[in-house]
Design a protein around this motif. Sequence first.
Motif, PDB file in Angstrom:
ATOM      1  N   LYS A  68      82.506  81.305 -70.916  1.00 55.07           N
ATOM      2  CA  LYS A  68      81.874  80.726 -69.732  1.00 55.07           C
ATOM      3  C   LYS A  68      82.479  81.324 -68.467  1.00 55.07           C
ATOM      4  O   LYS A  68      81.763  81.589 -67.489  1.00 55.07           O
ATOM      5  N   GLU A  69      83.776  81.542 -68.503  1.00 54.45           N
ATOM      6  CA  GLU A  69      84.465  82.106 -67.336  1.00 54.45           C
ATOM      7  C   GLU A  69      83.927  83.496 -67.005  1.00 54.45           C
ATOM      8  O   GLU A  69      83.722  83.846 -65.837  1.00 54.45           O
ATOM      9  N   GLU A  70      83.677  84.292 -68.066  1.00 58.69           N
ATOM     10  CA  GLU A  70      83.197  85.647 -67.821  1.00 58.69           C
ATOM     11  C   GLU A  70      81.795  85.647 -67.229  1.00 58.69           C
ATOM     12  O   GLU A  70      81.520  86.385 -66.275  1.00 58.69           O
ATOM     13  N   ILE A  71      80.897  84.836 -67.755  1.00 54.94           N
ATOM     14  CA  ILE A  71      79.536  84.854 -67.218  1.00 54.94           C
ATOM     15  C   ILE A  71      79.518  84.353 -65.781  1.00 54.94           C
ATOM     16  O   ILE A  71      78.743  84.817 -64.953  1.00 54.94           O
ATOM     17  N   PHE A  72      80.427  83.439 -65.454  1.00 54.61           N
ATOM     18  CA  PHE A  72      80.519  82.962 -64.079  1.00 54.61           C
ATOM     19  C   PHE A  72      80.945  84.094 -63.142  1.00 54.61           C
ATOM     20  O   PHE A  72      80.401  84.255 -62.047  1.00 54.61           O
ATOM     21  N   ARG A  73      81.908  84.889 -63.601  1.00 51.63           N
ATOM     22  CA  ARG A  73      82.364  86.013 -62.774  1.00 51.63           C
ATOM     23  C   ARG A  73      81.287  87.087 -62.641  1.00 51.63           C
ATOM     24  O   ARG A  73      81.144  87.706 -61.581  1.00 51.63           O
ATOM     25  N   VAL A  74      80.533  87.298 -63.703  1.00 56.56           N
ATOM     26  CA  VAL A  74      79.434  88.256 -63.627  1.00 56.56           C
ATOM     27  C   VAL A  74      78.376  87.757 -62.641  1.00 56.56           C
ATOM     28  O   VAL A  74      77.806  88.548 -61.871  1.00 56.56           O
ATOM     29  N   LEU A  75      78.135  86.453 -62.631  1.00 56.79           N
ATOM     30  CA  LEU A  75      77.211  85.885 -61.656  1.00 56.79           C
ATOM     31  C   LEU A  75      77.707  86.125 -60.236  1.00 56.79           C
ATOM     32  O   LEU A  75      76.935  86.447 -59.333  1.00 56.79           O
ATOM     33  N   ALA A  76      79.003  85.954 -60.031  1.00 58.22           N
ATOM     34  CA  ALA A  76      79.586  86.197 -58.706  1.00 58.22           C
ATOM     35  C   ALA A  76      79.352  87.636 -58.277  1.00 58.22           C
ATOM     36  O   ALA A  76      78.968  87.908 -57.130  1.00 58.22           O
ATOM     37  N   ALA A  77      79.560  88.572 -59.195  1.00 57.62           N
ATOM     38  CA  ALA A  77      79.345  89.981 -58.875  1.00 57.62           C
ATOM     39  C   ALA A  77      77.871  90.254 -58.598  1.00 57.62           C
ATOM     40  O   ALA A  77      77.526  91.068 -57.720  1.00 57.62           O
ATOM     41  N   ARG A  78      76.986  89.574 -59.316  1.00 53.95           N
ATOM     42  CA  ARG A  78      75.554  89.768 -59.089  1.00 53.95           C
ATOM     43  C   ARG A  78      75.140  89.277 -57.704  1.00 53.95           C
ATOM     44  O   ARG A  78      74.336  89.928 -57.019  1.00 53.95           O
ATOM     45  N   VAL A  79      75.711  88.154 -57.280  1.00 55.64           N
ATOM     46  CA  VAL A  79      75.416  87.654 -55.938  1.00 55.64           C
ATOM     47  C   VAL A  79      75.932  88.629 -54.881  1.00 55.64           C
ATOM     48  O   VAL A  79      75.251  88.922 -53.896  1.00 55.64           O
ATOM     49  N   ARG A  80      77.150  89.122 -55.090  1.00 51.89           N
ATOM     50  CA  ARG A  80      77.698  90.117 -54.159  1.00 51.89           C
ATOM     51  C   ARG A  80      76.756  91.306 -54.026  1.00 51.89           C
ATOM     52  O   ARG A  80      76.444  91.755 -52.913  1.00 51.89           O
ATOM     53  N   ASP A  81      76.274  91.808 -55.155  1.00 51.02           N
ATOM     54  CA  ASP A  81      75.392  92.972 -55.142  1.00 51.02           C
ATOM     55  C   ASP A  81      74.042  92.644 -54.496  1.00 51.02           C
ATOM     56  O   ASP A  81      73.426  93.501 -53.856  1.00 51.02           O
ATOM     57  N   THR A  82      73.601  91.383 -54.637  1.00 56.63           N
ATOM     58  CA  THR A  82      72.356  90.967 -53.998  1.00 56.63           C
ATOM     59  C   THR A  82      72.478  91.021 -52.486  1.00 56.63           C
ATOM     60  O   THR A  82      71.562  91.474 -51.785  1.00 56.63           O
ATOM     61  N   PHE A  83      73.628  90.579 -51.966  1.00 55.26           N
ATOM     62  CA  PHE A  83      73.832  90.618 -50.518  1.00 55.26           C
ATOM     63  C   PHE A  83      73.938  92.052 -50.008  1.00 55.26           C
ATOM     64  O   PHE A  83      73.447  92.370 -48.930  1.00 55.26           O
ATOM     65  N   LEU A  84      74.583  92.902 -50.777  1.00 57.81           N
ATOM     66  CA  LEU A  84      74.666  94.308 -50.375  1.00 57.81           C
ATOM     67  C   LEU A  84      73.274  94.950 -50.404  1.00 57.81           C
ATOM     68  O   LEU A  84      72.920  95.731 -49.519  1.00 57.81           O
ATOM     69  N   ALA A  85      72.489  94.591 -51.408  1.00 61.89           N
ATOM     70  CA  ALA A  85      71.139  95.136 -51.513  1.00 61.89           C
ATOM     71  C   ALA A  85      70.262  94.669 -50.360  1.00 61.89           C
ATOM     72  O   ALA A  85      69.326  95.369 -49.952  1.00 61.89           O
ATOM     73  N   ALA A  86      70.572  93.472 -49.820  1.00 58.51           N
ATOM     74  CA  ALA A  86      69.799  92.967 -48.686  1.00 58.51           C
ATOM     75  C   ALA A  86      69.924  93.875 -47.474  1.00 58.51           C
ATOM     76  O   ALA A  86      69.061  93.867 -46.587  1.00 58.51           O
ATOM     77  N   GLN A  87      70.988  94.665 -47.420  1.00 59.88           N
ATOM     78  CA  GLN A  87      71.180  95.590 -46.302  1.00 59.88           C
ATOM     79  C   GLN A  87      70.535  96.942 -46.547  1.00 59.88           C
ATOM     80  O   GLN A  87      70.480  97.767 -45.641  1.00 59.88           O
ATOM     81  N   ASP A  88      70.056  97.163 -47.768  1.00 61.43           N
ATOM     82  CA  ASP A  88      69.297  98.378 -48.066  1.00 61.43           C
ATOM     83  C   ASP A  88      67.837  98.083 -47.751  1.00 61.43           C
ATOM     84  O   ASP A  88      67.203  97.310 -48.457  1.00 61.43           O
ATOM     85  N   VAL A  89      67.333  98.652 -46.708  1.00 59.82           N
ATOM     86  CA  VAL A  89      65.973  98.317 -46.274  1.00 59.82           C
ATOM     87  C   VAL A  89      65.072  99.538 -46.479  1.00 59.82           C
ATOM     88  O   VAL A  89      64.781 100.277 -45.539  1.00 59.82           O
ATOM     89  N   PRO A  90      64.650  99.781 -47.711  1.00 60.70           N
ATOM     90  CA  PRO A  90      63.818 100.946 -48.004  1.00 60.70           C
ATOM     91  C   PRO A  90      62.516 100.919 -47.226  1.00 60.70           C
ATOM     92  O   PRO A  90      61.907  99.867 -47.039  1.00 60.70           O
ATOM     93  N   GLY A  91      62.133 102.082 -46.744  1.00 60.26           N
ATOM     94  CA  GLY A  91      60.894 102.169 -45.995  1.00 60.26           C
ATOM     95  C   GLY A  91      61.036 101.830 -44.529  1.00 60.26           C
ATOM     96  O   GLY A  91      60.045 101.886 -43.789  1.00 60.26           O
ATOM     97  N   VAL A  92      62.252 101.460 -44.096  1.00 58.35           N
ATOM     98  CA  VAL A  92      62.485 101.110 -42.694  1.00 58.35           C
ATOM     99  C   VAL A  92      63.280 102.235 -42.038  1.00 58.35           C
ATOM    100  O   VAL A  92      64.275 102.709 -42.587  1.00 58.35           O
ATOM    101  N   ASP A  93      62.833 102.655 -40.865  1.00 60.34           N
ATOM    102  CA  ASP A  93      63.522 103.704 -40.115  1.00 60.34           C
ATOM    103  C   ASP A  93      64.903 103.210 -39.705  1.00 60.34           C
ATOM    104  O   ASP A  93      65.006 102.228 -38.958  1.00 60.34           O
ATOM    105  N   PRO A  94      65.989 103.838 -40.175  1.00 59.01           N
ATOM    106  CA  PRO A  94      67.331 103.360 -39.825  1.00 59.01           C
ATOM    107  C   PRO A  94      67.638 103.432 -38.337  1.00 59.01           C
ATOM    108  O   PRO A  94      68.571 102.779 -37.860  1.00 59.01           O
TER     109      PRO A  94
END
Length: 219
Positions: A68-94
């Motif tokens: 259970k501890e491992e899946i919780f940590r993987v979830l934490a990493a997935r959320v982190r990556d989701t926030f980083l992906a939110a800053q990738d704005v494909p199709g938008v002029d930087p």
Amino acid sequence: MARRQAPRPEPWATRTARDRTDTPARARLLDAAENVFALRGYGPATIADITAEADLSRASFYVYFASKEEIFRVLAARVRDTFLAAQDVPGVDPDDAHAVAHASTAAFIRAYADHLPLLRLLEQQAQSDDEVRALWDEIQERPVHRAARYVRRLVAHGGARPAVDALSVARAVGGMSIQFARLVAVRPDEHEAAVRDVTAMYLQLLGVGADGTGAIPTE
């Protein structure tokens, strides 16, 4: 002449991560785990709860996660990556500060609102788990520093004249986004207005025109 021996198959425990990553079953377990943790809390949640929610066997769980501890940590990493992906704005002029601010703010507020119950648990678990604390720190800091790098790039190209230093702009925008995301989590219909207001404040801090296409001239 000696016969060549056929290579031994790798034992399951030593297979590479790609053998067990990014499969539909793993994704179902992660989604189920987030739902279970949000509903029950970290302590009361069990592997049996997670597998029942995912409609998978306990054996399937252990194919992908050790505990259970491992899946919780993987979830934490997935959320982190989701926030980083939110800053990738494909199709938008930087170079279009308005478009970037709007798109990234919208994605971040949506992601934070969607994952708010898990984020609250992560903050709690970070107090007693060093690995979770490290992930929590990344969730807090990596998007901010990435946003600061973008602000510095705009400044270097003459596209912004921020009111304060780049890191302070990024922290202020991040803090505003989080506060509005908490509102959106309770009132989903407020998402569009929240994005509009945070974007407007972001642009003011950046020191760009209303259309986001250039720096505001000094008096």
